[in-house]
Design an enzyme around this catalytic site. Structure first.
Site, PDB file in Angstrom:
ATOM      1  N   CYS A 162       0.824  -1.209   0.000  1.00 33.23           N
ATOM      2  CA  CYS A 162       0.000   0.000   0.000  1.00 33.23           C
ATOM      3  C   CYS A 162       0.860   1.263   0.000  1.00 33.23           C
ATOM      4  O   CYS A 162       1.396   1.658   1.046  1.00 33.23           O
ATOM      5  CB  CYS A 162      -0.923  -0.019   1.215  1.00 33.23           C
ATOM      6  N   CYS A 197      -0.397   4.120   2.213  1.00 30.20           N
ATOM      7  CA  CYS A 197      -0.176   3.933   3.655  1.00 30.20           C
ATOM      8  C   CYS A 197       1.298   4.167   4.014  1.00 30.20           C
ATOM      9  O   CYS A 197       1.600   4.758   5.041  1.00 30.20           O
ATOM     10  CB  CYS A 197      -0.539   2.515   4.091  1.00 30.20           C
ATOM     11  N   ASP A 198       2.206   3.676   3.183  1.00 27.39           N
ATOM     12  CA  ASP A 198       3.614   3.633   3.588  1.00 27.39           C
ATOM     13  C   ASP A 198       4.537   4.561   2.794  1.00 27.39           C
ATOM     14  O   ASP A 198       5.717   4.685   3.130  1.00 27.39           O
ATOM     15  CB  ASP A 198       4.151   2.184   3.432  1.00 27.39           C
TER      16      ASP A 198
END
Ligand code: NAP
Length: 313
Positions: free
Chosen positions: A138, A141-142
């Site tokens: 993701c 997200c990261d």
């Protein structure tokens, strides 16, 4: 009240656009409905930075915002959202028991399965161990952890292209590694990739090995036309190679396609009903060629209308 004593008209499993739209329609039909939101509340759209193709948002909308707003819409109308992973659907006389991971059972007259799909992984050694230590599924997200670093995305679809472009905001270089010599993504996503100076597309190439113990340091890639191997130093690898329907928990209960998608429309009267009367399916867990948020939302609406009609009859 004890979970096991509650009786619902419908339990909707999954909180992506299909599940939440079904929730909106069920509640507005005056039915007692609960949405079991699963392990990724909001579904796959929450890992999309900006959604540009959901009508009604002229400047696009953040994936998380879109899904949180849909969830609020269900709640504002009086629907219940329950965090919980569903393990099984049991038959309880004429009703169903939706069994949660915590062993609670939601008793209900009908079920709408809208569990979407689960991200695929490469299945190579060290992949699982290095998740969170360089390997990710993701970018939204990261991505921010890779400021000024070198990263790679593998895959050639819309997700991979979007992730590569998103990562280029932080990283100093992004490799987009794809197993064929053309991308599957839509033209607009391809154009964004090709015009981005930080992105280098590595064609006809597969990731074969992950190197590094404490964290990912290098990957071995192989050109599948020439067989030539290459090792590149990277700090992060984002796997974006598509997904499979999240339907394992239904094995043996409803009819499925070979791909694991749920078969619907078995009874011609209800296009979203599965092979089991009273269980409906909607969204990416049902075989459909589209896999779009707006299509999933439309299917969620159809499933709720079918469910309401079926209950009346
Ligand atoms: P996808 O379209 O299925 O693409 C998966 C990609 O991964 C393909 O390029 C595929 O290669 C590659 N791949 C699959 N298995 C692989 C493996 N084992 N090793 C290496 N590469 C592998 O998946 P997606 O990009 O996640 O998109 C899923 C659906 O959501 C699509 O319908 C997409 O259009 C939609 N989506 C839409 C948007 C948007 O509209 N903005 C955004 C994201 C996703 P091949 O091409 O060779 O098969």
């Amino acid at each position: 009240m004890n979970e096991s004593k509650r009786k619902y008209d419908v339990v909707i499993i999954g909180s992506g656009p299909a599940g939440l739209t079904a929730g909106i329609y069920a509640v507005r039909a005056g039915l007692k409905a609960v949405v079991a939101s699963g392990d990724q509340p909001g579904g796959q759209l929450t890992i999309t930075a900006v959604v540009e193709n959901y009508p009604g948002f002229p400047n696009g909308i953040g994936g998380i915002k879109l899904m949180m707003d849909m969830q609020k819409q269900v709640e504002n109308l009086g629907g219940e959202i329950k965090q919980g992973i569903v393990k099984k659907i049991l038959k309880i006389q004429k009703n169903f028991g939706v069994k949660l991971k915590n062993n609670g059972i939601l008793e209900t007259k009908t079920v709408i399965v809208a569990t979407g799909s689960k991200a695929r992984w490469l299945g190579i050694e060290k992949e699982k161990e290095l998740i969170g230590r360089g390997v990710s599924g993701c970018a939204t997200c990261d991505g921010m952890f890779f400021g000024d670093k070198v990263v790679a995305v593998t895959g050639g679809g819309n997700t991979a292209c979007e992730e590569a472009v998103f990562l280029s905001r932080f990283a100093k270089k992004v490799y987009l590694i794809h197993r064929r010599n053309e991308l599957r993504a839509t033209k607009i996503e391809q154009k964004r990739v090709f015009e981005n100076k930080k992105i280098e597309v590595v064609w006809s190439t597969e990731v074969k090995e992950l190197l590094g113990d404490e964290k990912l340091e290098k990957i071995k890639i192989v050109n599948n036309k020439t067989g030539k191997e290459r090792i590149i130093e990277i700090d992060g690898l984002f796997v974006a190679i598509g997904s499979d329907p999240a339907t394992k928990f239904l094995t043996g209960l409803v009819e499925m396609e070979k791909t694991g998608h749920i078969k619907v429309g078995v009874d011609k009267k209800y296009s979203t009903m599965t092979s089991v009367d009273g269980i409906f399916g909607a969204g990416d867990c049902v075989n459909n060629a589209y896999k779009q948020g707006i299509v999933a939302a439309g299917m969620g609406c159809k499933a709720a209308l079918d469910m309401e009609r079926w209950l009346k009859e």
